[in-house]
Design an enzyme around this catalytic site. Structure first.
Site, PDB file in Angstrom:
ATOM      1  N   HIS A 181       2.358  10.196  -1.902  1.00  0.00           N
ATOM      2  CA  HIS A 181       2.765   8.565  -1.653  1.00  0.00           C
ATOM      3  C   HIS A 181       1.786   7.459  -2.480  1.00  0.00           C
ATOM      4  CE1 HIS A 181       0.235   8.485   2.027  1.00  0.00           C
ATOM      5  NE2 HIS A 181       0.830   6.275   1.538  1.00  0.00           N
ATOM      6  N   HIS A 192       0.645  -1.271   0.201  1.00  0.00           N
ATOM      7  CA  HIS A 192      -0.250  -0.015   0.134  1.00  0.00           C
ATOM      8  C   HIS A 192       0.138   1.287  -0.059  1.00  0.00           C
ATOM      9  CE1 HIS A 192       0.735  -0.632   4.798  1.00  0.00           C
ATOM     10  NE2 HIS A 192       0.543   0.569   4.241  1.00  0.00           N
ATOM     11  N   ASP A 193       1.944   1.175   1.199  1.00  0.00           N
ATOM     12  CA  ASP A 193       2.598   2.847   0.506  1.00  0.00           C
ATOM     13  C   ASP A 193       4.238   2.775   0.313  1.00  0.00           C
ATOM     14  OD1 ASP A 193       1.184   4.454   2.192  1.00  0.00           O
ATOM     15  OD2 ASP A 193       2.375   3.225   4.271  1.00  0.00           O
ATOM     16  N   ASP A 245      -4.711  -0.246   7.891  1.00  0.00           N
ATOM     17  CA  ASP A 245      -3.296   0.703   8.246  1.00  0.00           C
ATOM     18  C   ASP A 245      -3.485   1.486   9.666  1.00  0.00           C
ATOM     19  OD1 ASP A 245      -0.560   2.209   7.435  1.00  0.00           O
ATOM     20  OD2 ASP A 245      -2.220   3.379   6.640  1.00  0.00           O
ATOM     21  N   LYS A 283       6.037   5.553  -0.916  1.00  0.00           N
ATOM     22  CA  LYS A 283       6.893   6.312  -0.269  1.00  0.00           C
ATOM     23  C   LYS A 283       8.051   6.284  -0.797  1.00  0.00           C
ATOM     24  CE  LYS A 283       4.175   6.637   4.570  1.00  0.00           C
ATOM     25  NZ  LYS A 283       4.578   5.937   5.388  1.00  0.00           N
ATOM     26  N   HIS A 305      -6.224   4.003  -0.280  1.00  0.00           N
ATOM     27  CA  HIS A 305      -5.936   3.147   1.235  1.00  0.00           C
ATOM     28  C   HIS A 305      -6.193   4.679   1.943  1.00  0.00           C
ATOM     29  CE1 HIS A 305      -1.648   4.372   0.656  1.00  0.00           C
ATOM     30  NE2 HIS A 305      -1.489   3.974   1.813  1.00  0.00           N
ATOM     31  N   HIS A 306      -5.822   5.443   1.452  1.00  0.00           N
ATOM     32  CA  HIS A 306      -6.544   6.549   2.375  1.00  0.00           C
ATOM     33  C   HIS A 306      -7.514   7.299   2.679  1.00  0.00           C
ATOM     34  CE1 HIS A 306      -3.012   7.120   4.772  1.00  0.00           C
ATOM     35  NE2 HIS A 306      -2.352   7.097   3.675  1.00  0.00           N
TER      36      HIS A 306
HETATM   37  P1  C2E Z   1       1.041   6.229   9.536  1.00  0.00           P
HETATM   38  O1  C2E Z   1       2.255   6.754  10.541  1.00  0.00           O
HETATM   39  O2  C2E Z   1       0.619   4.676   9.365  1.00  0.00           O
HETATM   40  O3  C2E Z   1      -0.106   6.753   9.465  1.00  0.00           O
HETATM   41  C1  C2E Z   1      -0.819   6.042   9.015  1.00  0.00           C
HETATM   42  C2  C2E Z   1      -2.441   6.795   9.035  1.00  0.00           C
HETATM   43  O4  C2E Z   1      -3.570   5.909  10.477  1.00  0.00           O
HETATM   44  C3  C2E Z   1      -3.253   8.401   8.684  1.00  0.00           C
HETATM   45  O5  C2E Z   1      -2.940   8.708   7.749  1.00  0.00           O
HETATM   46  C4  C2E Z   1      -3.640   8.406   9.629  1.00  0.00           C
HETATM   47  O6  C2E Z   1      -5.322   8.261   8.571  1.00  0.00           O
HETATM   48  C5  C2E Z   1      -3.924   7.694  10.214  1.00  0.00           C
HETATM   49  N1  C2E Z   1      -4.241   7.712  11.758  1.00  0.00           N
HETATM   50  C6  C2E Z   1      -2.483   8.265  12.460  1.00  0.00           C
HETATM   51  N2  C2E Z   1      -2.693   8.258  13.240  1.00  0.00           N
HETATM   52  C7  C2E Z   1      -4.697   8.907  13.966  1.00  0.00           C
HETATM   53  C8  C2E Z   1      -5.274   9.192  14.856  1.00  0.00           C
HETATM   54  O7  C2E Z   1      -4.633   9.561  16.367  1.00  0.00           O
HETATM   55  N3  C2E Z   1      -6.169   8.879  14.935  1.00  0.00           N
HETATM   56  C9  C2E Z   1      -6.970   8.232  13.575  1.00  0.00           C
HETATM   57  N4  C2E Z   1      -8.088   8.250  13.791  1.00  0.00           N
HETATM   58  N5  C2E Z   1      -6.526   7.299  12.596  1.00  0.00           N
HETATM   59  C10 C2E Z   1      -5.143   8.033  12.906  1.00  0.00           C
HETATM   60  P2  C2E Z   1      -2.386  10.240   7.119  1.00  0.00           P
HETATM   61  O8  C2E Z   1      -2.526  11.072   8.256  1.00  0.00           O
HETATM   62  O9  C2E Z   1      -2.761  10.257   5.807  1.00  0.00           O
HETATM   63  O10 C2E Z   1      -0.596   9.982   7.421  1.00  0.00           O
HETATM   64  C11 C2E Z   1      -0.328   9.363   6.500  1.00  0.00           C
HETATM   65  C12 C2E Z   1       1.136   9.303   6.982  1.00  0.00           C
HETATM   66  O11 C2E Z   1       1.959  10.471   6.506  1.00  0.00           O
HETATM   67  C13 C2E Z   1       1.374   8.865   8.460  1.00  0.00           C
HETATM   68  O12 C2E Z   1       1.485   7.255   8.313  1.00  0.00           O
HETATM   69  C14 C2E Z   1       3.048   9.379   8.367  1.00  0.00           C
HETATM   70  O13 C2E Z   1       3.465   8.477   7.191  1.00  0.00           O
HETATM   71  C15 C2E Z   1       2.925  10.350   7.803  1.00  0.00           C
HETATM   72  N6  C2E Z   1       2.677  11.375   8.774  1.00  0.00           N
HETATM   73  C16 C2E Z   1       1.265  11.591   9.185  1.00  0.00           C
HETATM   74  N7  C2E Z   1       0.787  12.213  10.563  1.00  0.00           N
HETATM   75  C17 C2E Z   1       2.371  12.864  10.292  1.00  0.00           C
HETATM   76  C18 C2E Z   1       3.297  13.472  11.386  1.00  0.00           C
HETATM   77  O14 C2E Z   1       2.365  14.546  12.383  1.00  0.00           O
HETATM   78  N8  C2E Z   1       4.506  14.074  11.201  1.00  0.00           N
HETATM   79  C19 C2E Z   1       5.529  12.396  10.835  1.00  0.00           C
HETATM   80  N9  C2E Z   1       6.561  12.354  10.716  1.00  0.00           N
HETATM   81  N10 C2E Z   1       4.658  11.666   9.906  1.00  0.00           N
HETATM   82  C20 C2E Z   1       3.535  12.520   9.618  1.00  0.00           C
HETATM   83  C1  SIN Z   2       2.511   2.964   7.163  1.00  0.00           C
HETATM   84  O1  SIN Z   2       1.765   2.970   7.343  1.00  0.00           O
HETATM   85  O2  SIN Z   2       3.151   2.467   6.115  1.00  0.00           O
HETATM   86  C2  SIN Z   2       2.584   4.893   6.355  1.00  0.00           C
HETATM   87  C3  SIN Z   2       1.301   4.607   6.667  1.00  0.00           C
HETATM   88  C4  SIN Z   2       0.119   5.232   4.766  1.00  0.00           C
HETATM   89  O3  SIN Z   2       0.231   6.547   4.962  1.00  0.00           O
HETATM   90  O4  SIN Z   2      -0.552   4.612   5.113  1.00  0.00           O
HETATM   91 FE    FE Z   3      -0.048   5.555   2.958  1.00  0.00          FE
HETATM   92 FE    FE Z   4       0.854   2.332   6.501  1.00  0.00          FE
END
Ligand code: C2E
Ligand code: SIN
Ligand code: FE
Ligand code: FE
Ligand code: SIN
Length: 405
Positions: free
Chosen positions: A281, A252-253, A347, A256, A307-308
């Site tokens: 991504h 899925h990712d 995810d 990246k 997936h988002h």
């Molecule tokens: P990830 O860390 O694997 O997070 C995947 C998804 O988990 C996020 O997609 C979001 O939909 C969900 N998620 C994360 N935290 C929460 C939460 O507290 N509650 C709920 N309900 N869902 C949550 P998203 O937001 O589109 O982010 C995609 C990717 O972007 C993340 O994958 C991470 O790699 C990056 N990212 C997102 N926010 C941050 C951040 O604040 N700092 C950094 N360094 N990376 C971030």
């Molecule tokens: C991950 O969970 O590997 C990254 C989060 C995402 O962008 O889906």
């Molecule tokens: Fe993703």
């Molecule tokens: Fe992921």
């Protein structure tokens, strides 16, 4: 199941050949071994069986089937057992791998004294099962190296009595398994190729490992299985999709790979500019599968791209032009492909449960509350229901892939 006595040789051979053809349609090693075990049990009319794959000096549990205990649906949590057995003459499967030859046992509780191994009765005790006859055989890859061991249990006659494995069925089993070798090799290789692709796309992010994607793949496959059962999806279609989503969700990712280190590794919160970049991504991943035609590739593309998305339509990227990145419209509800809705939940479940460069892992209790809270907004409410109905299976997966795989 029909017994061998009622079948002609040619019928058996035809069955073997058609199973081999079906194996060619499968991609993922778990589904390939599931199919091999089922067919082997049919050939020998065996009540139960299991398969172990070799990893270095160990045999790693991979499949278990048991009609008496689990029925045809199987015990899904048991499929993710972490059992590992050393390759040596202490155990039956270890001995079969070490000696590279098959072994037939008529009574597990009365082994011939010349055998160096002993029967481990812990499964019988745990599940109140009675193992009598065993036929264990090495599984070879295409180059004749041992890739695993298959163990069949309790051959059963027409009257439902447990019997020793017949000479005839042993011959068929060896014929069958020699032909299944290529499918096993392919399945092992496919999983490795996917893991290698993931590693390449993750070179930047030290907090993310192969274990994360193995979990997302397995969670997605099990969520799909339960969804398919509830929607009466035909068995063939279920197996084919289970097989594909296992690998496609792992990817899925992959997009990246195109995101800069400085954003991927950022320890704190992303700026809105950085977050917009990060969102790309999904498009980058989808483009990797754009020009291909296989079903597995189109599923991988669908998952990478969507997936988002969120059930309420507030996710990304919505409907877009893959190359300009222009947004054509939002996606919500069942307009979001099923496999993408499933992977989204898998995810986020894993993201919340794990530590990331920007966050600590949450407790299970908090993760479950969050998922419940986000039902109908972020997630398909039906999938959230399904999620909670298979919690024990999801936990078993989390335990199995709890570190670098
Ligand atoms: P990830 O860390 O694997 O997070 C995947 C998804 O988990 C996020 O997609 C979001 O939909 C969900 N998620 C994360 N935290 C929460 C939460 O507290 N509650 C709920 N309900 N869902 C949550 P998203 O937001 O589109 O982010 C995609 C990717 O972007 C993340 O994958 C991470 O790699 C990056 N990212 C997102 N926010 C941050 C951040 O604040 N700092 C950094 N360094 N990376 C971030
Ligand atoms: C991950 O969970 O590997 C990254 C989060 C995402 O962008 O889906
Ligand atoms: Fe993703
Ligand atoms: Fe992921
Ligand atoms: C499907 O059957 O693959 C899609 C049905 C749905 O989106 O709920």
């Amino acid at each position: 199941m029909s017994t061998l006595e009622t079948r002609q040789d040619s019928t058996v051979i035809r069955t073997i050949l058609s199973t081999i053809k079906e194996l060619d349609q499968l991609n993922d090693i778990d589904m390939i071994l599931d199919r091999i075990l089922l067919e082997a049990r049919r050939l020998a009319n065996a009540d139960a069986g299991s398969i172990f794959l070799r990893q270095g000096n160990e045999l790693v549990f991979n499949q278990v089937q048991n009609d008496t205990l689990f029925g045809s649906d199987g015990n899904r949590a048991a499929q993710y057992s972490q059992l590992r057995i050393p390759i040596n003459s202490n155990s039956i499967v270890g001995y079969v791998a070490e000696s590279n030859s098959h072994l037939a046992i008529d009574n597990a509780y009365n082994l011939p004294p010349e055998l160096p191994c002993t029967f481990n009765s812990s499964f019988d005790i745990e599940f109140n099962y009675q193992t009598v006859s065993i036929f264990a055989m090495p599984l070879h890859g295409f180059n004749q190296e041992i890739v695993g061991v298959m163990q069949l249990i309790n051959a059963t006659n027409k009257d439902g009595q447990k019997t020793p494995f017949s000479e005839e069925s042993k011959t068929y089993l060896q014929l069958f398994s020699s032909h299944a070798a290529m499918a096993i090799d392919r399945g092992v290789m496919n999983r490795e190729i996917v893991l290698r692709m993931v590693r390449m796309s993750r070179l930047h992010d030290p907090k993310e490992t192969g274990a994360h994607v193995q979990r997302v793949g397995a969670y997605s496959a099990e969520l799909y299985r339960e969804w398919a059962k509830r929607h009466s999806v035909p068995a063939d279609e279920l197996k084919s999709m289970f097989d594909m989503i296992r690998l496609a969700a792992m990817l899925h990712d992959v997009g990246k790979v195109g995101i800069a280190d400085i954003i991927l590794k950022k320890p704190g919160r992303l700026t809105s500019q950085e977050y917009s970049t990060m969102k790309r991504h999904t498009l980058l991943g989808a483009r990797l599968f754009e020009s291909t035609t296989s079903e597995l590739d189109s599923l991988s593309k669908e998952i990478a791209l969507h997936h988002h998305e969120r059930w309420d339509g507030k996710g990304y990227p919505g409907e877009v032009d893959l190359f300009s990145g222009d947004r054509i419209g939002g996606l919500s509800g069942t307009d979001i492909p099923l496999a993408s809705r499933i992977t989204a939940l898998a995810d986020v479940y894993d993201a919340l449960s794990s530590s990331r460069s920007y966050k600590e892992a949450w407790t299970e209790d908090l993760v479950f509350k969050e998922i419940e809270k986000c039902s109908s907004s972020q997630f398909d409410p039906e999938l959230v229901d399904i999620f909670f109905s298979i919690k024990n299976v999801l936990r078993a997966i989390g335990d199995k892939y709890s570190n670098e795989a």
